[in-house]
Scaffold this motif. Structure first.
Motif, PDB file in Angstrom:
ATOM      1  N   GLU A 182     -13.088  41.139  17.152  1.00  0.00           N
ATOM      2  CA  GLU A 182     -11.930  41.199  18.190  1.00  0.00           C
ATOM      3  C   GLU A 182     -12.382  41.810  19.881  1.00  0.00           C
ATOM      4  O   GLU A 182     -11.650  41.947  21.142  1.00  0.00           O
ATOM      5  N   ARG A 183     -13.514  42.178  19.826  1.00  0.00           N
ATOM      6  CA  ARG A 183     -14.221  42.819  21.514  1.00  0.00           C
ATOM      7  C   ARG A 183     -14.088  41.821  21.752  1.00  0.00           C
ATOM      8  O   ARG A 183     -13.979  41.772  22.976  1.00  0.00           O
ATOM      9  N   SER A 184     -14.675  40.474  21.364  1.00  0.00           N
ATOM     10  CA  SER A 184     -15.598  39.461  22.082  1.00  0.00           C
ATOM     11  C   SER A 184     -14.296  38.548  21.983  1.00  0.00           C
ATOM     12  O   SER A 184     -14.200  37.977  23.507  1.00  0.00           O
ATOM     13  N   ARG A 185     -12.974  38.728  21.760  1.00  0.00           N
ATOM     14  CA  ARG A 185     -12.009  37.706  22.206  1.00  0.00           C
ATOM     15  C   ARG A 185     -11.519  38.678  23.137  1.00  0.00           C
ATOM     16  O   ARG A 185     -10.870  38.330  24.309  1.00  0.00           O
ATOM     17  N   ILE A 186     -11.743  40.525  23.112  1.00  0.00           N
ATOM     18  CA  ILE A 186     -10.767  40.999  24.397  1.00  0.00           C
ATOM     19  C   ILE A 186     -11.299  40.333  25.332  1.00  0.00           C
ATOM     20  O   ILE A 186     -11.260  40.503  26.578  1.00  0.00           O
ATOM     21  N   GLU A 226      -1.846  44.413  34.451  1.00  0.00           N
ATOM     22  CA  GLU A 226      -1.446  45.600  33.586  1.00  0.00           C
ATOM     23  C   GLU A 226      -1.989  45.050  31.708  1.00  0.00           C
ATOM     24  O   GLU A 226      -2.700  45.921  31.034  1.00  0.00           O
ATOM     25  N   ASN A 227      -2.248  43.845  32.008  1.00  0.00           N
ATOM     26  CA  ASN A 227      -2.989  43.140  30.518  1.00  0.00           C
ATOM     27  C   ASN A 227      -4.170  42.976  30.987  1.00  0.00           C
ATOM     28  O   ASN A 227      -4.917  43.685  29.278  1.00  0.00           O
ATOM     29  N   ILE A 228      -4.819  43.363  31.936  1.00  0.00           N
ATOM     30  CA  ILE A 228      -6.075  43.687  31.680  1.00  0.00           C
ATOM     31  C   ILE A 228      -6.640  45.026  31.550  1.00  0.00           C
ATOM     32  O   ILE A 228      -7.399  45.644  30.680  1.00  0.00           O
ATOM     33  N   VAL A 287     -21.688  51.993  12.522  1.00  0.00           N
ATOM     34  CA  VAL A 287     -22.232  50.077  12.282  1.00  0.00           C
ATOM     35  C   VAL A 287     -21.400  49.442  11.837  1.00  0.00           C
ATOM     36  O   VAL A 287     -20.639  47.900  12.434  1.00  0.00           O
ATOM     37  N   ALA A 288     -21.136  49.640  10.561  1.00  0.00           N
ATOM     38  CA  ALA A 288     -20.306  48.850  10.218  1.00  0.00           C
ATOM     39  C   ALA A 288     -18.675  48.335  10.969  1.00  0.00           C
ATOM     40  O   ALA A 288     -18.321  47.130  10.634  1.00  0.00           O
ATOM     41  N   ILE A 289     -18.466  49.177  11.733  1.00  0.00           N
ATOM     42  CA  ILE A 289     -16.687  49.909  12.435  1.00  0.00           C
ATOM     43  C   ILE A 289     -17.623  48.964  13.750  1.00  0.00           C
ATOM     44  O   ILE A 289     -16.726  47.392  13.186  1.00  0.00           O
ATOM     45  N   ARG A 290     -18.591  48.731  14.035  1.00  0.00           N
ATOM     46  CA  ARG A 290     -18.514  48.312  14.722  1.00  0.00           C
ATOM     47  C   ARG A 290     -18.726  46.593  15.201  1.00  0.00           C
ATOM     48  O   ARG A 290     -18.138  46.196  15.762  1.00  0.00           O
ATOM     49  N   ARG A 291     -19.592  46.492  13.369  1.00  0.00           N
ATOM     50  CA  ARG A 291     -19.356  44.697  13.644  1.00  0.00           C
ATOM     51  C   ARG A 291     -18.167  44.733  12.833  1.00  0.00           C
ATOM     52  O   ARG A 291     -17.663  42.919  13.566  1.00  0.00           O
ATOM     53  N   SER A 292     -17.384  45.016  12.193  1.00  0.00           N
ATOM     54  CA  SER A 292     -15.964  45.094  12.168  1.00  0.00           C
ATOM     55  C   SER A 292     -15.791  44.164  13.626  1.00  0.00           C
ATOM     56  O   SER A 292     -14.152  43.982  13.241  1.00  0.00           O
ATOM     57  N   GLN A 293     -15.128  44.983  14.474  1.00  0.00           N
ATOM     58  CA  GLN A 293     -14.552  44.880  15.648  1.00  0.00           C
ATOM     59  C   GLN A 293     -15.747  43.440  16.537  1.00  0.00           C
ATOM     60  O   GLN A 293     -14.524  43.328  17.640  1.00  0.00           O
ATOM     61  N   GLN A 294     -16.048  43.779  16.327  1.00  0.00           N
ATOM     62  CA  GLN A 294     -17.455  42.900  17.232  1.00  0.00           C
ATOM     63  C   GLN A 294     -16.279  41.182  17.638  1.00  0.00           C
ATOM     64  O   GLN A 294     -16.459  40.990  18.176  1.00  0.00           O
ATOM     65  N   THR A 296      -8.225  49.720  27.345  1.00  0.00           N
ATOM     66  CA  THR A 296      -7.688  50.414  26.739  1.00  0.00           C
ATOM     67  C   THR A 296      -7.922  50.380  25.159  1.00  0.00           C
ATOM     68  O   THR A 296      -8.259  50.893  24.623  1.00  0.00           O
ATOM     69  N   LEU A 297      -7.606  49.202  24.863  1.00  0.00           N
ATOM     70  CA  LEU A 297      -7.500  48.420  23.355  1.00  0.00           C
ATOM     71  C   LEU A 297      -9.181  48.823  23.236  1.00  0.00           C
ATOM     72  O   LEU A 297      -9.816  49.710  22.328  1.00  0.00           O
ATOM     73  N   LEU A 298     -10.681  48.678  23.710  1.00  0.00           N
ATOM     74  CA  LEU A 298     -11.579  49.155  23.617  1.00  0.00           C
ATOM     75  C   LEU A 298     -12.488  49.954  23.813  1.00  0.00           C
ATOM     76  O   LEU A 298     -12.893  50.240  23.196  1.00  0.00           O
ATOM     77  N   LYS A 299     -11.738  50.786  24.731  1.00  0.00           N
ATOM     78  CA  LYS A 299     -11.983  52.322  24.625  1.00  0.00           C
ATOM     79  C   LYS A 299     -11.663  53.099  23.821  1.00  0.00           C
ATOM     80  O   LYS A 299     -12.367  54.396  22.695  1.00  0.00           O
ATOM     81  N   GLN A 300      -9.978  52.709  22.940  1.00  0.00           N
ATOM     82  CA  GLN A 300     -10.055  52.750  21.278  1.00  0.00           C
ATOM     83  C   GLN A 300     -10.820  52.437  20.075  1.00  0.00           C
ATOM     84  O   GLN A 300     -11.382  53.172  19.906  1.00  0.00           O
ATOM     85  N   PHE A 301     -11.431  51.348  21.173  1.00  0.00           N
ATOM     86  CA  PHE A 301     -12.524  50.790  19.599  1.00  0.00           C
ATOM     87  C   PHE A 301     -13.698  51.571  19.720  1.00  0.00           C
ATOM     88  O   PHE A 301     -14.046  52.053  18.617  1.00  0.00           O
TER      89      PHE A 301
END
Length: 264
Positions: free
Chosen positions: A160-164, A118-120, A151-158, A125-130
């Motif tokens: 958090e994405r790596s952590r997820i 469920e955590n996975i 591109v700026a949004i994706r960079r700002s997510q980077q 789901t959070l990645l899909k929202q990004f």
């Protein structure tokens, strides 16, 4: 020979019934194991002797002794049957308890795996929202500035994405570890299910799909059927053997007398 064979089988069957009965009685009175063993052994021996003696001395013995011995034999048969029922019930309960223990441990592993999955799923789901946030920006604009914002949004997510992604990898590794630990329990459950398979087939003779409660009732009735023929059959075989031996003795005596008369 058949009379002696019946006597041998009767004594053997009585001995086996006594063994089951005594163990069953010790389970009921667990605090006094050896006293119960001694008492049960003597009562079982007394039952066999009383059966033979009563049959052979039915006419000669006083009525009070005859009927008291008959009543005692019947009561001892009931006690033996109760002890046998207790022994077989205990064996079934121990098997059911082992199934319950393994199933409980397996359930704990499955709950842990379910929670991790469920955590996975939540992280995915959070990645899909990004991704959807980036796609929405790209969909609303067609110029280069829109692409730059995406591109700026994706960079700002980077970060958090790596952590997820790292958390998902850690959780997946934990699921794999739990599955490895769970595998012996799954194998053990399958092995136990093979052992209880025959009773399921017996239960399914009466219903299409037997549930746990019906399986318990089936086991109870199987034990009752076994108990019904176990000790009573031993006693009746003992009586039949005595009857055959007495008749054979009379025949031998008659043949001896006839030969003696012919010789005279």
């Amino acid at each position: 020979m058949i009379n002696y064979l019946a006597l041998l089988v009767a004594v053997g069957l009585s001995s086996v019934a006594a063994y089951f009965s005594i163990l069953g009685l010790t389970a009921i009175f667990a605090a006094s194991f050896w006293p119960v063993v001694v008492m049960g052994s003597m009562l079982e021996a007394a039952k066999v002797i009383a059966t033979s003696w009563t049959y052979r001395n039915w006419k000669a013995a006083p009525a009070v002794i005859r009927y008291y011995l008959v009543a005692s034999i019947i009561i001892l048969m009931i006690i033996t049957s109760m002890g046998t029922f207790g022994y077989l019930s205990k064996a079934h309960l121990e098997q059911a308890a082992s199934v319950s223990d393994v199933s409980a441990k397996l359930g704990i592993y499955e709950e842990k795996i379910k929670a991790i999955n469920e955590n996975i799923d939540a992280n995915r789901t959070l990645l899909k929202q990004f991704d959807q946030a980036v796609e929405q920006v790209m969909a609303r604009t067609e110029d280069s500035k829109g692409a730059e914002r995406a591109v700026a949004i994706r960079r700002s997510q980077q970060k958090e994405r790596s952590r997820i992604m790292e958390e998902i990898s850690t959780l997946q590794a934990e699921v794999g570890k739990l599955n490895v630990e769970k595998a012996p329990l799954v194998s053990q459950v399958k092995s136990i299910e093979k052992e209880v398979g025959p009773i399921k087939y017996i239960a399914e003779l009466f219903v299409d799909r037997a549930d746990d409660s019906f399986l318990e009732k089936t086991v109870r009735w199987v034990i009752i059927i076994i108990v019904t023929v176990f000790d009573p059959l031993a006693v009746l075989l003992l009586i039949a053997a005595n009857n055959g031996l007495v008749r054979q003795k009379r025949i031998n005596k008659m043949n001896t007398t006839r030969r003696y008369n012919l010789e005279q």
